[in-house]
Write a protein that holds these residues in place. Sequence first.
Motif, PDB file in Angstrom:
ATOM      1  N   LEU A  42      32.399  77.777 -17.821  1.00 23.22           N
ATOM      2  CA  LEU A  42      31.746  78.285 -16.612  1.00 23.22           C
ATOM      3  C   LEU A  42      30.294  78.685 -16.849  1.00 23.22           C
ATOM      4  O   LEU A  42      29.462  78.630 -15.939  1.00 23.22           O
ATOM      5  CB  LEU A  42      32.526  79.460 -16.032  1.00 23.22           C
ATOM      6  N   GLU A  43      29.949  79.071 -18.088  1.00 19.79           N
ATOM      7  CA  GLU A  43      28.590  79.518 -18.377  1.00 19.79           C
ATOM      8  C   GLU A  43      27.565  78.395 -18.310  1.00 19.79           C
ATOM      9  O   GLU A  43      26.363  78.655 -18.248  1.00 19.79           O
ATOM     10  CB  GLU A  43      28.543  80.177 -19.760  1.00 19.79           C
ATOM     11  N   LEU A  44      28.016  77.153 -18.305  1.00 21.59           N
ATOM     12  CA  LEU A  44      27.087  76.024 -18.269  1.00 21.59           C
ATOM     13  C   LEU A  44      26.859  75.483 -16.861  1.00 21.59           C
ATOM     14  O   LEU A  44      26.082  74.552 -16.668  1.00 21.59           O
ATOM     15  CB  LEU A  44      27.599  74.894 -19.165  1.00 21.59           C
ATOM     16  N   VAL A  45      27.522  76.046 -15.872  1.00 19.33           N
ATOM     17  CA  VAL A  45      27.347  75.578 -14.496  1.00 19.33           C
ATOM     18  C   VAL A  45      26.080  76.196 -13.908  1.00 19.33           C
ATOM     19  O   VAL A  45      25.928  77.416 -13.889  1.00 19.33           O
ATOM     20  CB  VAL A  45      28.558  75.944 -13.612  1.00 19.33           C
ATOM     21  N   VAL A  46      25.168  75.322 -13.461  1.00 16.48           N
ATOM     22  CA  VAL A  46      23.964  75.780 -12.768  1.00 16.48           C
ATOM     23  C   VAL A  46      23.879  75.041 -11.436  1.00 16.48           C
ATOM     24  O   VAL A  46      24.760  74.260 -11.086  1.00 16.48           O
ATOM     25  CB  VAL A  46      22.704  75.555 -13.626  1.00 16.48           C
ATOM     26  N   GLU A  47      22.805  75.254 -10.697  1.00 14.78           N
ATOM     27  CA  GLU A  47      22.776  74.809  -9.312  1.00 14.78           C
ATOM     28  C   GLU A  47      22.809  73.301  -9.119  1.00 14.78           C
ATOM     29  O   GLU A  47      23.151  72.824  -8.036  1.00 14.78           O
ATOM     30  CB  GLU A  47      21.558  75.391  -8.586  1.00 14.78           C
ATOM     31  N   ASP A  48      22.475  72.511 -10.173  1.00 15.12           N
ATOM     32  CA  ASP A  48      22.494  71.054 -10.009  1.00 15.12           C
ATOM     33  C   ASP A  48      23.539  70.373 -10.892  1.00 15.12           C
ATOM     34  O   ASP A  48      23.538  69.148 -11.032  1.00 15.12           O
ATOM     35  CB  ASP A  48      21.117  70.465 -10.299  1.00 15.12           C
ATOM     36  N   LEU A  65      45.334  76.818  -9.806  1.00 22.59           N
ATOM     37  CA  LEU A  65      44.332  76.878 -10.871  1.00 22.59           C
ATOM     38  C   LEU A  65      43.083  76.107 -10.472  1.00 22.59           C
ATOM     39  O   LEU A  65      41.956  76.525 -10.764  1.00 22.59           O
ATOM     40  CB  LEU A  65      44.904  76.298 -12.169  1.00 22.59           C
ATOM     41  N   MET A  66      43.289  74.976  -9.795  1.00 26.64           N
ATOM     42  CA  MET A  66      42.158  74.181  -9.322  1.00 26.64           C
ATOM     43  C   MET A  66      41.443  74.877  -8.169  1.00 26.64           C
ATOM     44  O   MET A  66      40.212  74.825  -8.069  1.00 26.64           O
ATOM     45  CB  MET A  66      42.651  72.800  -8.878  1.00 26.64           C
ATOM     46  N   ASP A  67      42.206  75.524  -7.308  1.00 24.35           N
ATOM     47  CA  ASP A  67      41.600  76.268  -6.187  1.00 24.35           C
ATOM     48  C   ASP A  67      40.641  77.335  -6.713  1.00 24.35           C
ATOM     49  O   ASP A  67      39.566  77.558  -6.142  1.00 24.35           O
ATOM     50  CB  ASP A  67      42.682  76.934  -5.339  1.00 24.35           C
ATOM     51  N   ARG A  68      41.029  77.981  -7.793  1.00 22.64           N
ATOM     52  CA  ARG A  68      40.191  79.038  -8.377  1.00 22.64           C
ATOM     53  C   ARG A  68      38.870  78.467  -8.885  1.00 22.64           C
ATOM     54  O   ARG A  68      37.797  79.037  -8.645  1.00 22.64           O
ATOM     55  CB  ARG A  68      40.949  79.724  -9.513  1.00 22.64           C
ATOM     56  N   VAL A  69      38.941  77.328  -9.579  1.00 20.34           N
ATOM     57  CA  VAL A  69      37.716  76.686 -10.060  1.00 20.34           C
ATOM     58  C   VAL A  69      36.847  76.246  -8.885  1.00 20.34           C
ATOM     59  O   VAL A  69      35.625  76.426  -8.894  1.00 20.34           O
ATOM     60  CB  VAL A  69      38.049  75.474 -10.964  1.00 20.34           C
ATOM     61  N   ILE A 129      28.045  78.129  -6.951  1.00 22.41           N
ATOM     62  CA  ILE A 129      26.992  77.984  -7.953  1.00 22.41           C
ATOM     63  C   ILE A 129      26.211  76.681  -7.804  1.00 22.41           C
ATOM     64  O   ILE A 129      24.983  76.680  -7.764  1.00 22.41           O
ATOM     65  CB  ILE A 129      27.582  78.055  -9.384  1.00 22.41           C
ATOM     66  N   THR A 130      26.925  75.545  -7.742  1.00 19.22           N
ATOM     67  CA  THR A 130      26.256  74.245  -7.757  1.00 19.22           C
ATOM     68  C   THR A 130      26.363  73.527  -6.415  1.00 19.22           C
ATOM     69  O   THR A 130      27.336  73.707  -5.678  1.00 19.22           O
ATOM     70  CB  THR A 130      26.829  73.343  -8.868  1.00 19.22           C
ATOM     71  N   LYS A 131      25.350  72.711  -6.156  1.00 22.97           N
ATOM     72  CA  LYS A 131      25.323  71.916  -4.929  1.00 22.97           C
ATOM     73  C   LYS A 131      25.941  70.529  -5.150  1.00 22.97           C
ATOM     74  O   LYS A 131      25.977  69.707  -4.227  1.00 22.97           O
ATOM     75  CB  LYS A 131      23.871  71.745  -4.454  1.00 22.97           C
ATOM     76  N   ASN A 132      26.417  70.272  -6.365  1.00 25.88           N
ATOM     77  CA  ASN A 132      26.917  68.937  -6.708  1.00 25.88           C
ATOM     78  C   ASN A 132      28.414  68.958  -7.037  1.00 25.88           C
ATOM     79  O   ASN A 132      28.816  68.568  -8.139  1.00 25.88           O
ATOM     80  CB  ASN A 132      26.144  68.372  -7.908  1.00 25.88           C
ATOM     81  N   VAL A 133      29.219  69.396  -6.102  1.00 27.41           N
ATOM     82  CA  VAL A 133      30.666  69.434  -6.305  1.00 27.41           C
ATOM     83  C   VAL A 133      31.301  68.235  -5.596  1.00 27.41           C
ATOM     84  O   VAL A 133      31.057  67.996  -4.412  1.00 27.41           O
ATOM     85  CB  VAL A 133      31.286  70.732  -5.758  1.00 27.41           C
ATOM     86  N   THR A 134      32.101  67.479  -6.344  1.00 33.22           N
ATOM     87  CA  THR A 134      32.869  66.369  -5.781  1.00 33.22           C
ATOM     88  C   THR A 134      34.345  66.707  -5.910  1.00 33.22           C
ATOM     89  O   THR A 134      34.825  66.980  -7.016  1.00 33.22           O
ATOM     90  CB  THR A 134      32.584  65.055  -6.531  1.00 33.22           C
ATOM     91  N   ILE A 135      35.053  66.702  -4.793  1.00 34.35           N
ATOM     92  CA  ILE A 135      36.480  67.019  -4.802  1.00 34.35           C
ATOM     93  C   ILE A 135      37.273  65.773  -4.436  1.00 34.35           C
ATOM     94  O   ILE A 135      37.062  65.186  -3.373  1.00 34.35           O
ATOM     95  CB  ILE A 135      36.810  68.159  -3.816  1.00 34.35           C
TER      96      ILE A 135
END
Length: 337
Positions: free
Chosen positions: A245-251, A266-270, A277-283
């Motif tokens: 989690l410490e490596l997640v930034v806005e991009d 567990l996935m819902d929590r992530v 945090i980031t604008k680049n989430v693909t679900i």
Amino acid sequence: MLKFDEELFLTLVEKEGLAFRGEIEGFVDEICQKGYKNIFLIGAGGTIAMMYPYEYILKSNSTIDVHAEIAAEFMVMNHKHFSKDSVCIFTSVSGTTKETLAAAEYCKEKGATTIALVAEPNTPLTKMVDYCITTGSEKHSFDTFYLLLYMVIFRFMYNHDEFPQYEQFTKEVNLLPRAILNAVKSFDQQAEEFAIKHKDTDYHMMVGSGNLWGNTYCYAMCVLEEMQWIHAKSIHAAEFFHGTLELVVEDTSVILLKGEDETRPLMDRVERFVENITKNVTIIDTKDFEMEGISEEFRKHFAVSINWSVLSRISVYLERERNHSLELRRYYRQMEY
């Protein structure tokens, strides 16, 4: 849109794959009547990743003792659960993978029962094992292997008096190729959009859990890294909050593979965390795909096949957008190491 050969897919997966049901039931029943102590699922790279869903399914639905092992490590670790009473299952597209061949030969020499699912006929692995299903084609081999493994694993569970729904389950396995085809069609635009957006992205986090962990591990390593030379990390959702989690930034590109088994929370929590945090989430969520004729009870198992099939559409579009063949390798099978 890149062409998907529906006719070829249905021929290889639906007609030919499902045709092996009787043969599979025959040898599984024979093994069970003879008696066995445990099941080893052994592979290397993509084929050990393919085994992880079935290890999870057995651990969460059966008391059968099961071990998924990386072939090369298995050979040197002196596994204390392995014996002549073990059943060892292998998969291989080429039938020539060195680590898999060595492990199969070792298991055979020790007197264990060996089973293989192989795409290419008349290859070393097909001749080495006690029972072999040869599908005859590399095309769509993973889709077919998944289908065959459902029949193998759930037949063992049925014979262990732990899966009385076997007949209904097998009927629904017959519907799975059509469900896969429909999922591929409905996801195709999203796959193309992902590839266009991320053709120059140099790092992805892929997060999965439960019976989709194997797909997560495989896609990050065997597709993004091996086939596209893109830096990627596979992260289990249960471990995401213990370092990554410490490596997640806005991009940061984060790809979440959501299934329908017990680990979905567990996935819902992530998901909740990364979307802040980031604008680049693909679900990629198997709940978004209709599986016509598939009962709610079995969707969680078939999510493995649905998820892999739609990920494969991303691969062909990445190949196009990056002008980087999925067959191109620098080192793998190109040199001795």
